[in-house]
Design an enzyme around this catalytic site. Sequence first.
Site, PDB file in Angstrom:
ATOM      1  N   TRP A  57       0.802  -1.228   0.000  1.00 57.20           N
ATOM      2  CA  TRP A  57       0.000   0.000   0.000  1.00 57.20           C
ATOM      3  C   TRP A  57       0.833   1.276   0.000  1.00 57.20           C
ATOM      4  O   TRP A  57       0.311   2.350  -0.225  1.00 57.20           O
ATOM      5  CB  TRP A  57      -0.900   0.015   1.251  1.00 57.20           C
ATOM      6  CG  TRP A  57      -0.147  -0.396   2.483  1.00 57.20           C
ATOM      7  CD1 TRP A  57      -0.127  -1.632   3.052  1.00 57.20           C
ATOM      8  CD2 TRP A  57       0.737   0.421   3.262  1.00 57.20           C
ATOM      9  NE1 TRP A  57       0.711  -1.641   4.143  1.00 57.20           N
ATOM     10  CE2 TRP A  57       1.256  -0.401   4.294  1.00 57.20           C
ATOM     11  CE3 TRP A  57       1.126   1.755   3.202  1.00 57.20           C
ATOM     12  CZ2 TRP A  57       2.156   0.081   5.250  1.00 57.20           C
ATOM     13  CZ3 TRP A  57       2.030   2.230   4.144  1.00 57.20           C
ATOM     14  CH2 TRP A  57       2.532   1.395   5.149  1.00 57.20           C
ATOM     15  N   ASN A  58       2.134   1.185   0.285  1.00 57.86           N
ATOM     16  CA  ASN A  58       2.871   2.436   0.563  1.00 57.86           C
ATOM     17  C   ASN A  58       3.041   3.327  -0.666  1.00 57.86           C
ATOM     18  O   ASN A  58       3.005   4.548  -0.563  1.00 57.86           O
ATOM     19  CB  ASN A  58       4.213   2.154   1.251  1.00 57.86           C
ATOM     20  CG  ASN A  58       5.136   1.272   0.453  1.00 57.86           C
ATOM     21  OD1 ASN A  58       4.698   0.453  -0.351  1.00 57.86           O
ATOM     22  ND2 ASN A  58       6.423   1.406   0.674  1.00 57.86           N
ATOM     23  N   LYS A 111      -2.725  -8.334  -7.346  1.00 59.37           N
ATOM     24  CA  LYS A 111      -3.418  -8.380  -6.054  1.00 59.37           C
ATOM     25  C   LYS A 111      -2.847  -7.236  -5.228  1.00 59.37           C
ATOM     26  O   LYS A 111      -1.708  -7.289  -4.788  1.00 59.37           O
ATOM     27  CB  LYS A 111      -3.174  -9.710  -5.329  1.00 59.37           C
ATOM     28  CG  LYS A 111      -3.838  -9.778  -3.947  1.00 59.37           C
ATOM     29  CD  LYS A 111      -3.400 -11.034  -3.183  1.00 59.37           C
ATOM     30  CE  LYS A 111      -4.109 -11.149  -1.849  1.00 59.37           C
ATOM     31  NZ  LYS A 111      -3.727 -10.093  -0.887  1.00 59.37           N
ATOM     32  N   ALA A 161      -2.737  -4.417  -2.000  1.00 61.68           N
ATOM     33  CA  ALA A 161      -3.024  -4.405  -0.566  1.00 61.68           C
ATOM     34  C   ALA A 161      -4.468  -3.974  -0.358  1.00 61.68           C
ATOM     35  O   ALA A 161      -4.968  -3.067  -1.044  1.00 61.68           O
ATOM     36  CB  ALA A 161      -2.069  -3.452   0.147  1.00 61.68           C
ATOM     37  N   GLY A 182       6.935  -6.480  -0.172  1.00 59.02           N
ATOM     38  CA  GLY A 182       6.315  -6.546   1.139  1.00 59.02           C
ATOM     39  C   GLY A 182       7.348  -6.776   2.222  1.00 59.02           C
ATOM     40  O   GLY A 182       8.524  -6.482   2.048  1.00 59.02           O
ATOM     41  N   SER A 183       6.917  -7.344   3.336  1.00 63.97           N
ATOM     42  CA  SER A 183       7.819  -7.612   4.455  1.00 63.97           C
ATOM     43  C   SER A 183       8.614  -8.885   4.211  1.00 63.97           C
ATOM     44  O   SER A 183       8.243  -9.711   3.371  1.00 63.97           O
ATOM     45  CB  SER A 183       7.011  -7.768   5.746  1.00 63.97           C
ATOM     46  OG  SER A 183       6.228  -8.958   5.690  1.00 63.97           O
ATOM     47  N   GLU A 199      10.932  -8.190  -3.221  1.00 61.82           N
ATOM     48  CA  GLU A 199      11.522  -6.955  -2.675  1.00 61.82           C
ATOM     49  C   GLU A 199      10.911  -6.767  -1.299  1.00 61.82           C
ATOM     50  O   GLU A 199       9.722  -6.514  -1.166  1.00 61.82           O
ATOM     51  CB  GLU A 199      11.219  -5.769  -3.607  1.00 61.82           C
ATOM     52  CG  GLU A 199      12.084  -4.551  -3.312  1.00 61.82           C
ATOM     53  CD  GLU A 199      11.444  -3.622  -2.303  1.00 61.82           C
ATOM     54  OE1 GLU A 199      11.734  -3.782  -1.091  1.00 61.82           O
ATOM     55  OE2 GLU A 199      10.661  -2.751  -2.703  1.00 61.82           O
ATOM     56  N   LEU A 200      11.763  -6.924  -0.269  1.00 61.31           N
ATOM     57  CA  LEU A 200      11.228  -7.177   1.068  1.00 61.31           C
ATOM     58  C   LEU A 200      11.645  -6.165   2.131  1.00 61.31           C
ATOM     59  O   LEU A 200      11.755  -6.494   3.303  1.00 61.31           O
ATOM     60  CB  LEU A 200      11.643  -8.590   1.504  1.00 61.31           C
ATOM     61  CG  LEU A 200      11.279  -9.688   0.502  1.00 61.31           C
ATOM     62  CD1 LEU A 200      11.793 -11.036   0.968  1.00 61.31           C
ATOM     63  CD2 LEU A 200       9.778  -9.747   0.258  1.00 61.31           C
ATOM     64  N   CYS A 218      10.355   1.486   1.691  1.00 58.40           N
ATOM     65  CA  CYS A 218      11.330   0.386   1.856  1.00 58.40           C
ATOM     66  C   CYS A 218      12.749   0.930   1.822  1.00 58.40           C
ATOM     67  O   CYS A 218      13.570   0.614   2.670  1.00 58.40           O
ATOM     68  CB  CYS A 218      11.165  -0.632   0.731  1.00 58.40           C
ATOM     69  SG  CYS A 218       9.498  -1.154   0.419  1.00 58.40           S
ATOM     70  N   GLU A 243      12.940  -3.413  10.778  1.00 61.09           N
ATOM     71  CA  GLU A 243      12.513  -2.279   9.966  1.00 61.09           C
ATOM     72  C   GLU A 243      11.415  -1.535  10.713  1.00 61.09           C
ATOM     73  O   GLU A 243      10.382  -2.126  11.045  1.00 61.09           O
ATOM     74  CB  GLU A 243      11.993  -2.747   8.604  1.00 61.09           C
ATOM     75  CG  GLU A 243      11.524  -1.591   7.731  1.00 61.09           C
ATOM     76  CD  GLU A 243      11.124  -2.018   6.330  1.00 61.09           C
ATOM     77  OE1 GLU A 243      11.412  -1.263   5.385  1.00 61.09           O
ATOM     78  OE2 GLU A 243      10.528  -3.103   6.178  1.00 61.09           O
TER      79      GLU A 243
END
Length: 457
Positions: A132-133, A156, A158, A208-209, A230-231, A264, A361
């Site tokens: 969502w960021n 898909k 958030a 995401g995380s 990408e986490l 991120c 993080e």
Amino acid sequence: MSDITTINPTTGEEISNYNYMSNDEVNKIVDASHNAFLEWRTVSHEERGRIIKSIGDKLMEYKEELAKLMTEERGKLYSQSMQEIDLCKAICDYTAENGVASLADDVRDIESMKKGLVTYQPIGIIYGMQPWNFPAYQVFRYTIANLMAGNSVLLKHASNVTGSGLLIEKILHESELPSDLFRTIIIDHDQSEALIGNDKVRGVTLTGSDKAGVIVGQQAAKAIKKAVLELGSNDAFIVLEDADIETAVETCTQARLINNGETCVAAKRFIVVDSVYDEFRKRIVEKFEGTKAGDPMDDSSDIGPLARADLREQLHEQVEQSVAKGATIAVGGKVPEGKGSFYPATILENVEKGQPAYDDELFGPVASLIRAKDEDDAMRIANDSRYGLGGAIFSKDEEKAVRLAREQFDTGMVYINGYGLANPALPFGGVKNSGYGREHGGFGIKEFVNIKAVHVF
């Protein structure tokens, strides 16, 4: 009762309601996406580039509408929502201009044959799970590269930016792109796992995380599907003895607080050598003290609310846990009263290993200020992380900074004496728990292609 309710984080009020698609709906979308791919893969690179340019042009027609919706759904400053859409347009333009060359066949002279040909062929449906960021940028980052490569795309998004995901679908459908090549799907986690296992889905990408990355990475591996992950990270911004302190302070402030600190590749840890620590500390604390949290539609606001109330609770818990383990609050650190999920610009000092502010993080406007003995100690602390997405070095000796970045910084990206979120011409991605694979810079376009060798005798 609706499956998804989007909430305005500035006011706490409901925006809209959505229901998950049925499995039958999803399967029909997959079949249509696959059939669209079979047609699209035969379209020339030049024609794909022209159509991608039309996506960028259509996007600009919706610039204000999409920017306002992103600000409403996730609380980012309206000015930064507008900048995000400009970045998406730049991705379309860069890909349209450079994609043809990136995908050109590579002809090799080989002694034992007439020639060897390396060709980059599309593989099918690429399924992306996006956060969502950056509701538009994260989507355009993987979508445009894969459309250029000749693949079709499923998104898909958030759940809290469902409206943005659907508006992006509308924009692409109003461009010259055949509609079934891009679809936004509204599904739950079980449906997502089933989709990863669908034979017609050929690649999986997640931003995401690292916890989400472990799950999706395992699901993709189980189905023998390539993944790009990408986490996130806790990027170190290193201030050396010969740094321009004013530049370092300005840049670190911007790089920590941009996008409400929910980025991120943001400055998470300020690692400052002992000889300039006190001066840097004094100036950066003043900067953070002067930061105004407020309505993201108001030009006078420096930061808006965090995207959801639960994210504010999580961030504050990390701050409190760090303080309980010895960190001290230089500025901020208190949850404000009133509506909205606001959190103040915060700096933690005396940050050490074992504290969330050092190890994890912190996704919000909270910086960790860490004192290093010298250059070597600063590099050691910077690399003492399970993450490795980005980082920065501040030094007037550019040659030395570039050498340290190239040879010692264990990250996918390094900024020297400045900061920029992303550039379509340079690769984006990380190492270690920050994931694997690259986007942008001609690299993302080849992540989900069949690199095929043709031997001509």
